[in-house]
Design an enzyme around this catalytic site. Sequence first.
Site, PDB file in Angstrom:
ATOM      1  N   ASP A 169       0.955  -1.301  -0.223  1.00 19.13           N
ATOM      2  CA  ASP A 169       0.134   0.045   0.000  1.00 19.13           C
ATOM      3  C   ASP A 169       0.892   1.539   0.080  1.00 19.13           C
ATOM      4  O   ASP A 169       2.056   1.016  -0.251  1.00 19.13           O
ATOM      5  CB  ASP A 169      -1.041  -0.073   0.957  1.00 19.13           C
ATOM      6  CG  ASP A 169      -0.395   0.076   2.510  1.00 19.13           C
ATOM      7  OD1 ASP A 169       0.758   0.427   2.657  1.00 19.13           O
ATOM      8  OD2 ASP A 169      -1.184   0.377   3.538  1.00 19.13           O
TER       9      ASP A 169
ATOM     10  N   CYS B  45       2.936  -3.533   3.993  1.00 21.21           N
ATOM     11  CA  CYS B  45       2.170  -2.468   4.431  1.00 21.21           C
ATOM     12  C   CYS B  45       2.921  -1.677   5.436  1.00 21.21           C
ATOM     13  O   CYS B  45       4.078  -1.925   5.686  1.00 21.21           O
ATOM     14  CB  CYS B  45       0.688  -2.700   4.614  1.00 21.21           C
ATOM     15  SG  CYS B  45       0.341  -3.658   5.864  1.00 21.21           S
TER      16      CYS B  45
ATOM     17  N   THR C  58       2.414  -1.968   8.721  1.00 18.10           N
ATOM     18  CA  THR C  58       2.810  -3.210   9.810  1.00 18.10           C
ATOM     19  C   THR C  58       2.899  -4.363   9.304  1.00 18.10           C
ATOM     20  O   THR C  58       3.352  -5.254   9.961  1.00 18.10           O
ATOM     21  CB  THR C  58       1.655  -3.338  10.819  1.00 18.10           C
ATOM     22  OG1 THR C  58       0.160  -3.707  10.326  1.00 18.10           O
ATOM     23  CG2 THR C  58       1.315  -1.732  11.498  1.00 18.10           C
TER      24      THR C  58
ATOM     25  N   HIS D 165       8.873 -24.458   8.114  1.00 20.11           N
ATOM     26  CA  HIS D 165       7.825 -25.113   8.726  1.00 20.11           C
ATOM     27  C   HIS D 165       6.425 -24.805   8.195  1.00 20.11           C
ATOM     28  O   HIS D 165       5.505 -25.722   8.240  1.00 20.11           O
ATOM     29  CB  HIS D 165       7.683 -24.681  10.271  1.00 20.11           C
ATOM     30  CG  HIS D 165       8.966 -25.389  11.020  1.00 20.11           C
ATOM     31  ND1 HIS D 165       8.864 -25.075  12.421  1.00 20.11           N
ATOM     32  CD2 HIS D 165      10.072 -25.884  10.820  1.00 20.11           C
ATOM     33  CE1 HIS D 165      10.219 -25.807  12.825  1.00 20.11           C
ATOM     34  NE2 HIS D 165      10.954 -26.248  11.817  1.00 20.11           N
TER      35      HIS D 165
ATOM     36  N   HIS E  93       5.846 -31.405   9.062  1.00 19.57           N
ATOM     37  CA  HIS E  93       5.536 -29.995   8.734  1.00 19.57           C
ATOM     38  C   HIS E  93       4.371 -30.173   7.543  1.00 19.57           C
ATOM     39  O   HIS E  93       3.411 -29.489   7.149  1.00 19.57           O
ATOM     40  CB  HIS E  93       6.353 -29.116   8.371  1.00 19.57           C
ATOM     41  CG  HIS E  93       7.594 -29.070   9.513  1.00 19.57           C
ATOM     42  ND1 HIS E  93       6.973 -28.503  10.797  1.00 19.57           N
ATOM     43  CD2 HIS E  93       8.826 -29.357   9.754  1.00 19.57           C
ATOM     44  CE1 HIS E  93       8.177 -28.393  11.762  1.00 19.57           C
ATOM     45  NE2 HIS E  93       9.177 -29.244  11.078  1.00 19.57           N
TER      46      HIS E  93
HETATM   47  C1  RB5 Z   1      -2.001   2.464   6.651  1.00 17.29           C
HETATM   48  O1  RB5 Z   1      -2.074   3.726   7.087  1.00 17.29           O
HETATM   49  C2  RB5 Z   1      -1.832   1.375   7.414  1.00 17.29           C
HETATM   50  O2  RB5 Z   1      -3.131   1.380   8.204  1.00 17.29           O
HETATM   51  C3  RB5 Z   1      -1.431   0.183   6.591  1.00 17.29           C
HETATM   52  O3  RB5 Z   1      -0.230   0.473   5.954  1.00 17.29           O
HETATM   53  C4  RB5 Z   1      -1.377  -1.262   7.740  1.00 17.29           C
HETATM   54  O4  RB5 Z   1      -0.277  -0.914   8.666  1.00 17.29           O
HETATM   55  C5  RB5 Z   1      -2.421  -1.844   7.840  1.00 17.29           C
HETATM   56  O5  RB5 Z   1      -2.327  -3.039   8.429  1.00 17.29           O
END
Ligand code: RB5
Length: 153
Positions: A18, A75, A77, A108, A143
């Site tokens: 993203d 993304c 996180t 695994h 596994h």
């Molecule tokens: C975008 O602001 C953020 O929410 C996205 O990149 C991600 O971390 C969502 O899981």
Amino acid sequence: MSDTSFLEVGDLVAIASDHAGFALKTILKGDLHAMGLSVVDLGPEDETSVDYPDFGQKLAKAVAEGLAKAGVLVCGTGIGISIAANREPRVRAALVHSAVTAEMARAHNDANVMAVGARVTEEETARACLKTFFNTPFEGGRHARRVEKLGAA
Ligand code: RB5
């Protein structure tokens, strides 16, 4: 690529992110090329705000349908985009944060998609994860039975 990798040189890997993962996606794309893999970038093309489910699902579809042998998702996180990808039954997307978790995801879990969070993982760590992920074979054995229980392999 080492000879123990689960991909051959020239195999197609899909990558997507993203807006939060865009910069790291560009870096990881270069690393995939350097490993001798072919890369299809499913977007986005810049840092304009987008919704991670759109890109996670697009990449998951490409892997599930066999257009790409594996995938990389980024993304902020790594959480949202990996959740999105894992809604596709044939996809096993693993959110990694270290070389050890990247290795275990392959050895695994036979993960076919690596997800990483650009806002929570240092660039060099993410690059080490990528290298390890694409150079670690699935161990099989006990596994394999467990991965089979995940369904839709
Ligand atoms: C975008 O602001 C953020 O929410 C996205 O990149 C991600 O971390 C969502 O899981």
